[in-house]
Design a protein around this motif. Structure first.
Motif, PDB file in Angstrom:
ATOM      1  N   TYR A  12      76.074  47.388 -21.735  1.00  0.00           N
ATOM      2  CA  TYR A  12      75.481  48.215 -22.783  1.00  0.00           C
ATOM      3  C   TYR A  12      74.838  47.311 -23.819  1.00  0.00           C
ATOM      4  N   VAL A  13      73.858  47.868 -24.525  1.00  0.00           N
ATOM      5  CA  VAL A  13      73.202  47.193 -25.640  1.00  0.00           C
ATOM      6  C   VAL A  13      73.146  48.198 -26.781  1.00  0.00           C
ATOM      7  N   ILE A  14      73.690  47.817 -27.942  1.00  0.00           N
ATOM      8  CA  ILE A  14      73.649  48.661 -29.133  1.00  0.00           C
ATOM      9  C   ILE A  14      72.761  47.978 -30.158  1.00  0.00           C
ATOM     10  N   SER A  15      71.770  48.696 -30.642  1.00  0.00           N
ATOM     11  CA  SER A  15      70.885  48.189 -31.692  1.00  0.00           C
ATOM     12  C   SER A  15      71.180  48.953 -32.977  1.00  0.00           C
ATOM     13  N   TYR A  16      71.258  48.223 -34.088  1.00  0.00           N
ATOM     14  CA  TYR A  16      71.552  48.852 -35.376  1.00  0.00           C
ATOM     15  C   TYR A  16      71.024  47.978 -36.492  1.00  0.00           C
ATOM     16  N   LYS A  17      71.004  48.529 -37.714  1.00  0.00           N
ATOM     17  CA  LYS A  17      70.629  47.758 -38.901  1.00  0.00           C
ATOM     18  C   LYS A  17      71.893  47.489 -39.706  1.00  0.00           C
ATOM     19  N   ASP A  18      72.042  46.243 -40.161  1.00  0.00           N
ATOM     20  CA  ASP A  18      73.205  45.895 -40.964  1.00  0.00           C
ATOM     21  C   ASP A  18      72.984  46.313 -42.414  1.00  0.00           C
ATOM     22  N   ASP A  19      73.908  45.959 -43.288  1.00  0.00           N
ATOM     23  CA  ASP A  19      73.839  46.349 -44.697  1.00  0.00           C
ATOM     24  C   ASP A  19      72.621  45.782 -45.411  1.00  0.00           C
ATOM     25  N   LEU A  20      72.113  44.669 -44.920  1.00  0.00           N
ATOM     26  CA  LEU A  20      70.945  44.031 -45.538  1.00  0.00           C
ATOM     27  C   LEU A  20      69.632  44.552 -44.964  1.00  0.00           C
ATOM     28  N   GLY A  21      69.705  45.470 -44.015  1.00  0.00           N
ATOM     29  CA  GLY A  21      68.511  46.041 -43.411  1.00  0.00           C
ATOM     30  C   GLY A  21      67.957  45.236 -42.252  1.00  0.00           C
ATOM     31  N   GLN A  22      68.692  44.235 -41.799  1.00  0.00           N
ATOM     32  CA  GLN A  22      68.240  43.422 -40.680  1.00  0.00           C
ATOM     33  C   GLN A  22      68.650  44.068 -39.364  1.00  0.00           C
ATOM     34  N   ASN A  23      67.765  43.992 -38.375  1.00  0.00           N
ATOM     35  CA  ASN A  23      68.078  44.539 -37.061  1.00  0.00           C
ATOM     36  C   ASN A  23      69.075  43.633 -36.349  1.00  0.00           C
ATOM     37  N   LYS A  24      70.089  44.243 -35.774  1.00  0.00           N
ATOM     38  CA  LYS A  24      71.119  43.518 -35.036  1.00  0.00           C
ATOM     39  C   LYS A  24      71.270  44.152 -33.664  1.00  0.00           C
ATOM     40  N   ARG A  25      71.778  43.354 -32.726  1.00  0.00           N
ATOM     41  CA  ARG A  25      72.028  43.821 -31.369  1.00  0.00           C
ATOM     42  C   ARG A  25      73.369  43.313 -30.904  1.00  0.00           C
ATOM     43  N   ILE A  26      74.122  44.191 -30.276  1.00  0.00           N
ATOM     44  CA  ILE A  26      75.378  43.799 -29.646  1.00  0.00           C
ATOM     45  C   ILE A  26      75.297  44.230 -28.202  1.00  0.00           C
ATOM     46  N   GLN A  27      75.637  43.318 -27.312  1.00  0.00           N
ATOM     47  CA  GLN A  27      75.637  43.657 -25.895  1.00  0.00           C
ATOM     48  C   GLN A  27      76.874  43.091 -25.231  1.00  0.00           C
ATOM     49  N   LYS A  28      77.334  43.816 -24.254  1.00  0.00           N
ATOM     50  CA  LYS A  28      78.490  43.367 -23.496  1.00  0.00           C
ATOM     51  C   LYS A  28      78.347  43.904 -22.086  1.00  0.00           C
ATOM     52  N   GLY A  29      78.684  43.076 -21.132  1.00  0.00           N
ATOM     53  CA  GLY A  29      78.566  43.473 -19.739  1.00  0.00           C
ATOM     54  C   GLY A  29      79.853  43.241 -18.982  1.00  0.00           C
ATOM     55  N   GLY A  30      79.760  43.444 -17.681  1.00  0.00           N
ATOM     56  CA  GLY A  30      80.913  43.209 -16.820  1.00  0.00           C
ATOM     57  C   GLY A  30      81.726  44.449 -16.533  1.00  0.00           C
ATOM     58  N   PHE A  31      81.216  45.627 -16.863  1.00  0.00           N
ATOM     59  CA  PHE A  31      81.928  46.868 -16.611  1.00  0.00           C
ATOM     60  C   PHE A  31      81.677  47.322 -15.181  1.00  0.00           C
ATOM     61  N   ASN A  32      82.737  47.788 -14.517  1.00  0.00           N
ATOM     62  CA  ASN A  32      82.616  48.208 -13.125  1.00  0.00           C
ATOM     63  C   ASN A  32      81.831  49.497 -12.964  1.00  0.00           C
ATOM     64  N   THR A  33      81.924  50.385 -13.942  1.00  0.00           N
ATOM     65  CA  THR A  33      81.212  51.662 -13.859  1.00  0.00           C
ATOM     66  C   THR A  33      80.424  51.892 -15.146  1.00  0.00           C
ATOM     67  N   LYS A  34      79.441  52.770 -15.042  1.00  0.00           N
ATOM     68  CA  LYS A  34      78.655  53.124 -16.213  1.00  0.00           C
ATOM     69  C   LYS A  34      79.542  53.844 -17.230  1.00  0.00           C
ATOM     70  N   ARG A  35      80.477  54.627 -16.752  1.00  0.00           N
ATOM     71  CA  ARG A  35      81.382  55.373 -17.625  1.00  0.00           C
ATOM     72  C   ARG A  35      82.216  54.431 -18.496  1.00  0.00           C
ATOM     73  N   GLU A  36      82.703  53.336 -17.921  1.00  0.00           N
ATOM     74  CA  GLU A  36      83.467  52.355 -18.706  1.00  0.00           C
ATOM     75  C   GLU A  36      82.605  51.771 -19.814  1.00  0.00           C
ATOM     76  N   ALA A  37      81.362  51.439 -19.488  1.00  0.00           N
ATOM     77  CA  ALA A  37      80.446  50.889 -20.492  1.00  0.00           C
ATOM     78  C   ALA A  37      80.173  51.917 -21.581  1.00  0.00           C
ATOM     79  N   GLN A  38      80.022  53.177 -21.195  1.00  0.00           N
ATOM     80  CA  GLN A  38      79.762  54.235 -22.176  1.00  0.00           C
ATOM     81  C   GLN A  38      80.946  54.419 -23.114  1.00  0.00           C
ATOM     82  N   MET A  39      82.152  54.388 -22.581  1.00  0.00           N
ATOM     83  CA  MET A  39      83.334  54.568 -23.423  1.00  0.00           C
ATOM     84  C   MET A  39      83.460  53.432 -24.439  1.00  0.00           C
ATOM     85  N   HIS A  40      83.242  52.205 -23.995  1.00  0.00           N
ATOM     86  CA  HIS A  40      83.336  51.058 -24.902  1.00  0.00           C
ATOM     87  C   HIS A  40      82.241  51.124 -25.964  1.00  0.00           C
TER      88      HIS A  40
END
Length: 110
Positions: free
Chosen positions: A13-41
């Motif tokens: 999954y990749v989550i894009s968001y703006k922090d408190d300072l208005g800067q764009n940030k991205r968090i990504q994590k992989g290695g999930f066996n199913t799409k459902r596991e990635a969605q829950m996390h």
């Protein structure tokens, strides 16, 4: 909002968001066996992000704990229970000092 993609045999999954300072940030994590596991996390992280938590691993652990109990526990617990959280915070502060979440190993908290 999270996006999901299959990479080989695993999902990420990749989550894009703006922090408190208005800067764009991205968090990504992989290695999930199913799409459902990635969605829950991803849903858990997005929920915490909407509640005002800093979801990056570059946070000082004791400050994260303090923020957690002040937002989630302080309004709903008795004074004696709140004193226990404050006491736990002081012990954690003494033990972990200014250690970041990403630097804490399992052996540190065992």
């Amino acid at each position: 909002m999270a996006s999901f993609e299959k990479r080989g045999k695993t999902w990420r999954y990749v989550i894009s968001y703006k922090d408190d300072l208005g800067q764009n940030k991205r968090i990504q994590k992989g290695g999930f066996n199913t799409k459902r596991e990635a969605q829950m996390h991803a849903n858990d992280l997005e929920y915490n992000l909407k509640r005002g938590y800093d979801i990056s691993n570059d946070v000082i652990f004791v400050e994260y704990f303090k923020q957690w109990y002040e937002i989630n526990k302080k309004p709903h617990v008795s004074y004696s229970t709140l004193k226990r959280y404050i006491s736990a915070y002081n012990y954690l502060k003494e033990y972990f000092n200014n250690k970041r979440i990403k630097d804490i190993k399992q052996s540190d908290y065992q």
